[in-house]
Scaffold this active site. Sequence first.
Site, PDB file in Angstrom:
ATOM      1  N   SER A  75       0.764  -1.279  -0.102  1.00 27.67           N
ATOM      2  CA  SER A  75       0.058   0.461   0.487  1.00 27.67           C
ATOM      3  C   SER A  75       0.686   1.303   0.111  1.00 27.67           C
ATOM      4  CB  SER A  75      -1.173   0.184   1.357  1.00 27.67           C
ATOM      5  OG  SER A  75      -1.612   1.279   1.395  1.00 27.67           O
ATOM      6  N   ASP A  76      -0.003   2.485  -0.687  1.00 27.98           N
ATOM      7  CA  ASP A  76       1.376   3.692  -0.384  1.00 27.98           C
ATOM      8  C   ASP A  76       0.256   4.513  -0.629  1.00 27.98           C
ATOM      9  OD1 ASP A  76       4.038   4.315  -0.626  1.00 27.98           O
ATOM     10  OD2 ASP A  76       2.833   6.123  -2.676  1.00 27.98           O
ATOM     11  N   GLN A  77       0.686   5.761  -0.100  1.00 25.30           N
ATOM     12  CA  GLN A  77      -0.381   7.369  -0.064  1.00 25.30           C
ATOM     13  C   GLN A  77       0.469   7.974  -0.870  1.00 25.30           C
ATOM     14  OE1 GLN A  77      -1.880   9.090   3.715  1.00 25.30           O
ATOM     15  NE2 GLN A  77      -3.763   8.022   2.719  1.00 25.30           N
TER      16      GLN A  77
END
Length: 205
Positions: A75-77
């Site tokens: 996941s990444d934001q």
Amino acid sequence: MASIAPSRRTLILASTSPYRRELLARLRLPFSVIAPGVDETPLPGETPPALALRLARAKARAISQAHPGALVIGSDQVATLGDSPIGKPGDFGRALEQLRAMRGRTVTFHTAVAIDDGQRQASDTVLTRCTLRTLSDAALRAYLHAEQPYDTAGSAKAEALGIALMERIDSDDPTALIGLPLIALTRMLATFGMDPLDAPDGAQA
């Protein structure tokens, strides 16, 4: 005759984030955590949503290659104010600058999640829009001293006292803002044959 529970695949979170680890634990599925070691430098001309999605996929793929058959979550934001990305401030001064620029405006968080089992990959991106109140410098300073959110993009932890900075939050997946969209993730896990509601309670590995 009692049915035999299907064998459970190994679940791995490819992340060093304590926030994502805490969120994934909510699903009560046993999992381990491995740092993906992925270079997070943006590519030339890469947009923030494209960056978040590429990195989520790369993190999952990096670990799945070393753990065949496991389900690996990446996941990444990336947060943006207008067209400009907003990173983690790192210290009080930069955090205050971020909050001053954001007050009365809407910040968009692009949160991408991917699952990779070494043979196929699924991914999704969830948008969260946070509109901040127009607050005084004194209020912003009081918040920063109280919470010290210097490891958080946008300098505000909405899951804690940072909620007091918000005018409104718009999202289809409320945990996306914290770093891992659990609604999207649960839907994706089901396509790989792992549903938290079909499993007995498990302790985190």
